[in-house]
Scaffold this active site. Structure first.
Site, PDB file in Angstrom:
ATOM      1  N   GLU A  25      11.194   8.896 -13.218  1.00 51.69           N
ATOM      2  CA  GLU A  25       9.544   8.373 -13.096  1.00 51.69           C
ATOM      3  C   GLU A  25       9.102   7.846 -14.327  1.00 51.69           C
ATOM      4  O   GLU A  25       9.367   8.161 -15.569  1.00 51.69           O
ATOM      5  CB  GLU A  25       8.789   9.727 -12.867  1.00 51.69           C
ATOM      6  CG  GLU A  25       7.370   9.468 -12.691  1.00 51.69           C
ATOM      7  CD  GLU A  25       6.467  10.869 -12.810  1.00 51.69           C
ATOM      8  OE1 GLU A  25       5.334  10.914 -12.305  1.00 51.69           O
ATOM      9  OE2 GLU A  25       6.965  11.979 -13.476  1.00 51.69           O
ATOM     10  N   LYS A  59       3.057   7.001  -5.223  1.00 50.81           N
ATOM     11  CA  LYS A  59       2.956   8.495  -5.082  1.00 50.81           C
ATOM     12  C   LYS A  59       1.597   8.886  -4.439  1.00 50.81           C
ATOM     13  O   LYS A  59       0.557   8.338  -4.477  1.00 50.81           O
ATOM     14  CB  LYS A  59       2.813   9.025  -6.511  1.00 50.81           C
ATOM     15  CG  LYS A  59       2.841  10.473  -6.756  1.00 50.81           C
ATOM     16  CD  LYS A  59       2.990  10.839  -8.071  1.00 50.81           C
ATOM     17  CE  LYS A  59       3.144  12.489  -8.233  1.00 50.81           C
ATOM     18  NZ  LYS A  59       3.151  12.783  -9.685  1.00 50.81           N
ATOM     19  N   CYS A 115       8.082  13.652  -8.863  1.00 52.15           N
ATOM     20  CA  CYS A 115       7.767  14.619  -9.621  1.00 52.15           C
ATOM     21  C   CYS A 115       6.835  15.819  -8.925  1.00 52.15           C
ATOM     22  O   CYS A 115       7.723  16.484  -8.154  1.00 52.15           O
ATOM     23  CB  CYS A 115       6.891  13.989 -10.745  1.00 52.15           C
ATOM     24  SG  CYS A 115       6.472  15.375 -12.063  1.00 52.15           S
TER      25      CYS A 115
END
Length: 502
Positions: free
Chosen positions: A264, A330, A382
């Site tokens: 990430e 995301k 994540c």
């Protein structure tokens, strides 16, 4: 008066220690029976207590669980928040205090609506209410479904229920088992022990169930780059190119892999700032018949920021071009880390609320799979890996793997990254898909479709994880149906339990 006060406090004080013991059920300790014993003791502590007193006991249990179980959150607040120690501890106390409300409300509701100690209270009311308040904790204010009891069971017999009903079903069975034990102990109705016995026996029986089939003709060579960049240095301008070249050099040594994966936000720059570098990396990957996947931050034309995933090299659309529509963005953002709730009120209060990259925008809930070198991967950046319904809806018939990129360097040498990995393993077991997890400093690992770690590398070291990953064919019941049959059962349990509560 002192003796009266002590008498009133002894159950809440006991509940604090019982709640704290729950943390030992999860990674890295993995003493999974404690996930059954802890709620069992909580149910015994609130037995025949007033709803108000049960609320206090449940709140104390929650304080114990979350003060120990998510202590890792304070590492990021203390190290990167820019606040005095007392202020950071106060903020952590607020978070723990908020999360403890859910176990308190569970205890209050159970003793308010199912006051009589019948099998109905123990085997219908308690499990159904527990699941409802877990669901609320995973939804309110974007949700924080961390430390759901089911996660602790991934290596227990109950873990085999994951492909059937997900971590929620495992949590439900944990509470039913605890309640069955509790009812038997209180009322000497030993026949009730058959309930947890049947659940555990069924878990053992499901060991032989094969919901999906590995396709041995579809094996992918992957290389995961763990850069181990200190979080305090990551975004310093002087470290931009040393960081980028570190990943580039490690990649150059592994061009024989089908897919090379960086973690990430591995590149500490906006994509538009380094387009030339990315174009060259894309050409090099394609020339070597490989693909590179990396996390990167993006800024759109309307000045919105996104935490994104970019694919370079061998892919369906050859060549590099800066196109925001071809990126995964995301969706489920981390509160305070990537967005600030009640922003206009909180940002002026402390530097913590102005952490770098704390103003991201959301991508869509459902986005196309990432395609790299002919393989399809359902992405979860994540924090997103803890939301199984989002992962479920992003897996389609063509998905080969679940891909999760993370940077847990925020949490130092705490138990947080190990709990995070445990959650990722559960996603593999739920959906029958291998999970590829690439991180900055660990845990970088690959699981098979059964949630078993087949390869990993040590935390806090620079390294490359090489492995071969096998795609699977088929679909688990949980992937097909999700959680709605379980919550239908919960509602029926409450209705039947309410009618039979006396």
């Amino acid at each position: 008066m002192i003796s009266t006060l002590f008498h009133r406090l002894k159950r809440p004080l006991a509940a604090v220690f019982v709640g704290a013991s729950t943390t030992l059920a999860f990674a890295p300790f993995s003493l999974w029976p404690l996930a059954i014993i802890s709620p069992l003791l909580l149910l015994l502590l609130i037995h025949k207590q007033t709803p108000k007193y049960a609320f206090a006991i449940g709140y104390a249990w929650g304080l114990g669980q979350f003060a120990t179980g998510i202590s890792w959150v304070h590492v990021s607040i203390d190290n990167f928040g820019g606040m005095p120690k007392p202020a950071s501890l106060f903020l952590m106390a607020l978070l723990v205090g908020y999360l403890a409300l859910y176990s308190a409300l569970f205890c209050w509701s159970l003793n308010r609506w199912f006051a009589t100690s019948t099998r109905t209270r123990w085997l219908l009311g308690a499990p159904a209410l527990w699941l409802i308040f877990d669901w609320l904790r995973g939804w309110v204010m974007t949700g924080f479904p961390w430390l759901w009891l089911g996660y602790s069971q991934i290596d227990s017999p109950l873990g085999h229920f994951a492909p059937v009903g997900g971590v929620e079903l495992i949590t439900l069975l944990v509470i039913i088992s605890a309640a069955g034990l509790g009812y038997a102990l209180l009322h000497k109705r030993w026949s009730t022990l058959i309930v947890p016995a049947v659940i555990i026996a069924t878990g053992f029986g499901l060991t032989s169930a094969q919901w999906v089939t590995p396709d041995t003709n579809q094996v992918t060579k992957v290389a995961l780059i763990q850069g181990n960049i200190p979080q305090a240095l990551k975004w310093k301008p002087s470290q931009r190119w040393p960081t980028i070249m570190k990943y580039t050099d490690l990649t150059r040594e592994n061009w024989d892999a089908d897919i090379i994966i960086w973690p990430e936000a591995a590149i500490p720059a906006f994509e538009f700032e380094i387009s030339s570098f990315l174009s060259n990396l894309d050409s090099a990957a394609a020339m070597n018949d490989s693909a590179v996947i990396t996390g990167i931050v993006n800024q759109s034309e309307d000045k919105k920021f996104y935490n994104s995933i970019l694919t370079l090299g061998n892919k369906a659309q050859p060549g590099y071009r800066y196109d925001m529509n071809e990126r995964y963005h995301k969706h489920h953002l981390l509160p305070f880390g990537e967005f600030v709730p009640f922003e206009s009120i909180l940002r002026p209060l402390a530097p913590f609320f102005n952490l770098p990259m704390s103003s991201f925008s959301r991508g869509e809930f459902i986005q196309p799979n990432i395609e790299a070198n002919g393989k399809q991967m359902a992405p979860a950046l994540c924090y997103e890996i803890i939301f199984n319904e989002q992962v479920r809806q992003n897996i389609d018939d063509e998905t080969d793997f679940i891909l999760t990129l993370s940077n847990d360097a925020w949490f130092g040498r705490s138990i947080g990254p190990l709990q995070h990995m445990e959650i990722a393993r559960m996603r593999a077991l739920e959906f029958g898909k291998p999970v590829i997890r690439s991180t900055n400093n660990g845990v970088t690992a690959i699981t098979d479709h059964m949630g078993r770690v087949i390869a990993d590398i040590p935390q806090f070291e620079t390294g490359v994880l090489r492995a071969e990953v096998t795609s699977t064919e088929g679909q688990t019941p949980f992937h097909l149906w999700g959680s709605w049959p379980l919550y239908l059962w919960v509602m029926l349990s409450l209705v039947i339990g309410w009618r039979l509560r006396d």
